[in-house]
Design an enzyme around this catalytic site. Structure first.
Site, PDB file in Angstrom:
ATOM      1  N   ASP A   9       0.837  -1.253   0.053  1.00 49.58           N
ATOM      2  CA  ASP A   9      -0.012   0.130   0.028  1.00 49.58           C
ATOM      3  C   ASP A   9       0.824   1.250  -0.129  1.00 49.58           C
ATOM      4  OD1 ASP A   9      -2.389  -1.546   0.098  1.00 49.58           O
ATOM      5  OD2 ASP A   9      -2.391  -1.620   2.290  1.00 49.58           O
ATOM      6  N   PHE A  59      -9.549  -4.471  -4.834  1.00 49.37           N
ATOM      7  CA  PHE A  59     -10.539  -3.285  -4.887  1.00 49.37           C
ATOM      8  C   PHE A  59     -11.677  -3.369  -4.337  1.00 49.37           C
ATOM      9  CE2 PHE A  59      -8.230  -2.933  -9.149  1.00 49.37           C
ATOM     10  CZ  PHE A  59      -7.085  -1.794  -8.715  1.00 49.37           C
ATOM     11  N   LYS A  60     -11.813  -4.449  -3.540  1.00 46.98           N
ATOM     12  CA  LYS A  60     -13.138  -4.685  -2.736  1.00 46.98           C
ATOM     13  C   LYS A  60     -14.473  -4.380  -3.747  1.00 46.98           C
ATOM     14  CE  LYS A  60     -10.930  -4.374   1.653  1.00 46.98           C
ATOM     15  NZ  LYS A  60      -9.572  -3.786   1.316  1.00 46.98           N
ATOM     16  N   ASP A  63     -20.415  -3.479  -6.701  1.00 49.33           N
ATOM     17  CA  ASP A  63     -21.031  -2.693  -7.487  1.00 49.33           C
ATOM     18  C   ASP A  63     -22.282  -3.825  -8.230  1.00 49.33           C
ATOM     19  OD1 ASP A  63     -22.375  -0.659  -9.399  1.00 49.33           O
ATOM     20  OD2 ASP A  63     -20.522   0.436  -8.995  1.00 49.33           O
ATOM     21  N   THR A  67     -21.133  -3.642 -13.578  1.00 49.38           N
ATOM     22  CA  THR A  67     -20.180  -3.037 -13.458  1.00 49.38           C
ATOM     23  C   THR A  67     -18.862  -3.676 -12.859  1.00 49.38           C
ATOM     24  OG1 THR A  67     -21.659  -1.139 -12.963  1.00 49.38           O
ATOM     25  CG2 THR A  67     -19.262  -0.653 -12.239  1.00 49.38           C
ATOM     26  N   GLY A 175      -3.046  -8.181  15.408  1.00 52.69           N
ATOM     27  CA  GLY A 175      -3.097  -9.425  15.269  1.00 52.69           C
ATOM     28  C   GLY A 175      -1.814 -10.135  15.630  1.00 52.69           C
ATOM     29  N   SER A 176      -1.774 -11.550  16.133  1.00 53.07           N
ATOM     30  CA  SER A 176      -0.720 -12.026  16.263  1.00 53.07           C
ATOM     31  C   SER A 176      -0.448 -12.883  14.867  1.00 53.07           C
ATOM     32  CB  SER A 176      -0.461 -12.739  17.445  1.00 53.07           C
ATOM     33  OG  SER A 176       0.117 -13.926  17.520  1.00 53.07           O
ATOM     34  N   ALA A 177       0.940 -13.075  14.316  1.00 54.67           N
ATOM     35  CA  ALA A 177       1.128 -13.976  13.273  1.00 54.67           C
ATOM     36  C   ALA A 177       1.280 -15.356  13.838  1.00 54.67           C
ATOM     37  CB  ALA A 177       2.680 -13.221  12.852  1.00 54.67           C
ATOM     38  N   GLY A 190       1.188  -5.562   5.788  1.00 56.47           N
ATOM     39  CA  GLY A 190       1.480  -4.466   5.148  1.00 56.47           C
ATOM     40  C   GLY A 190       2.502  -3.613   5.479  1.00 56.47           C
TER      41      GLY A 190
HETATM   42  O1  O7M Z   1      -0.778  -4.784   7.780  1.00 56.14           O
HETATM   43  P1  O7M Z   1      -1.560  -3.618   7.383  1.00 56.14           P
HETATM   44  O2  O7M Z   1      -2.586  -3.185   8.397  1.00 56.14           O
HETATM   45  O3  O7M Z   1      -0.687  -2.341   7.119  1.00 56.14           O
HETATM   46  O4  O7M Z   1      -2.330  -3.626   6.085  1.00 56.14           O
HETATM   47  C1  O7M Z   1      -3.604  -4.658   6.052  1.00 56.14           C
HETATM   48  C2  O7M Z   1      -3.989  -4.704   4.447  1.00 56.14           C
HETATM   49  O5  O7M Z   1      -5.122  -5.644   4.634  1.00 56.14           O
HETATM   50  C3  O7M Z   1      -4.328  -3.469   3.706  1.00 56.14           C
HETATM   51  O6  O7M Z   1      -4.176  -3.398   2.517  1.00 56.14           O
HETATM   52  C4  O7M Z   1      -5.815  -3.260   4.157  1.00 56.14           C
HETATM   53  O7  O7M Z   1      -6.674  -2.729   3.084  1.00 56.14           O
HETATM   54  C5  O7M Z   1      -6.179  -4.952   3.959  1.00 56.14           C
HETATM   55  N1  O7M Z   1      -7.419  -5.397   4.716  1.00 56.14           N
HETATM   56  C6  O7M Z   1      -7.533  -5.276   5.976  1.00 56.14           C
HETATM   57  O8  O7M Z   1      -6.620  -4.552   6.625  1.00 56.14           O
HETATM   58  N2  O7M Z   1      -8.774  -5.568   6.777  1.00 56.14           N
HETATM   59  C7  O7M Z   1      -9.597  -6.287   6.058  1.00 56.14           C
HETATM   60  O9  O7M Z   1     -10.473  -6.794   6.610  1.00 56.14           O
HETATM   61  C8  O7M Z   1      -9.485  -6.486   4.808  1.00 56.14           C
HETATM   62  C9  O7M Z   1      -8.204  -6.073   4.182  1.00 56.14           C
HETATM   63  C10 O7M Z   1      -8.289  -6.722   2.602  1.00 56.14           C
HETATM   64  O10 O7M Z   1      -6.899  -7.078   2.187  1.00 56.14           O
HETATM   65  O11 O7M Z   1      -9.210  -6.988   2.198  1.00 56.14           O
HETATM   66  C11 O7M Z   1      -9.111  -7.674   0.950  1.00 56.14           C
END
Ligand code: O7M
Length: 212
Positions: A9, A59-60, A63, A67, A175-177, A190
């Site tokens: 991101d 892109f979640k 629509d 679309t 969250g814990s890996a 991310g």
């Molecule tokens: O590790 P982070 O928190 O920096 O990033 C997490 C990534 O997962 C970031 O791209 C979010 O948009 C995505 N994400 C979530 O954090 N929570 C969700 O419930 C869903 C997503 C996601 O990837 O949805 C597809």
């Protein structure tokens, strides 16, 4: 084995290529979405292809079916191997994404319950289960479920069986890996990687929990 998916991101093509170059030996897939694509254009997908990893378009999509179909066609023509769609738009909209993905030889994943606290305002217990059922009925390849709530991931696993669970929320979101790795198929990480002083080392440390 739990795979590691890098959520890339960052905002520019140069940053994306730099982080991918440093981390690609330790990751199994790259997920990009609005932050990078709005900053650099969809063509960044072609540049990232050089790392030869699955590339997921987050892109979640949410629509109407037509679309969704148009969006999904762009995604797969751009070189992605998977797409993420919301499920709350219903079965016809989800099916539109699944159909385009499968026709392109790609994958489609459905968001069930999100990882942030506000997700529980609308998407918590009950709704998430219905969305997971919908993912199964629509023949999606898997779901997105929260690493911040391992007990919810366990509940959703009961519904989707051997379909994939991709799980964000490790690290920056608390969250814990180690706790989530045995419950899921792919850990989405991310900021804890791309904001790290040493992204390669950070990615390597997450990749170490793969076999838990
Ligand atoms: O590790 P982070 O928190 O920096 O990033 C997490 C990534 O997962 C970031 O791209 C979010 O948009 C995505 N994400 C979530 O954090 N929570 C969700 O419930 C869903 C997503 C996601 O990837 O949805 C597809």
């Amino acid at each position: 084995m739990t795979e590691l998916m890098l959520a890339l991101d960052v905002l520019t093509r140069a940053e994306a290529m730099d982080i991918a170059e440093k981390t690609y030996p330790y990751i199994d897939a790259i997920k990009i979405g609005y932050p990078l694509v709005l900053g650099s254009g969809l063509s960044v997908a072609r540049d990232l292809a050089e790392f030869d990893l699955p590339l997921i378009a987050d892109f979640k999509v949410a629509d109407i079916p037509n679309t969704n179909r148009l969006i999904a066609e762009h995604v797969f023509e751009a070189g992605f191997s998977g797409i993420i769609t919301q499920g709350f738009t219903g079965r016809d909209s989800v099916s539109a994404c699944v159909d385009v993905a499968h026709n392109a030889g790609g994958k489609c994943y459905v968001v069930t319950e999100m990882s942030h606290p506000g997700a529980l305002d609308f998407m918590g217990e009950g709704v998430a289960e219905r969305l997971a059922e919908l993912a199964v009925e629509c023949n999606a390849d898997g779901i997105i479920a929260p690493a911040t709530r391992p007990e919810r991931v366990k509940a959703l696993r009961q519904i989707i069986g051997s379909k994939k669970i991709l799980s964000p929320g490790v690290g920056a979101q608390g969250g814990s890996a180690e706790e989530i790795a045995p419950l899921i198929d792919s850990m989405i990480v991310g900021r804890s990687i791309y904001n790290s002083e040493d992204p390669a080392k950070a990615a390597q440390s997450y990749s170490c929990v793969r076999d838990l």
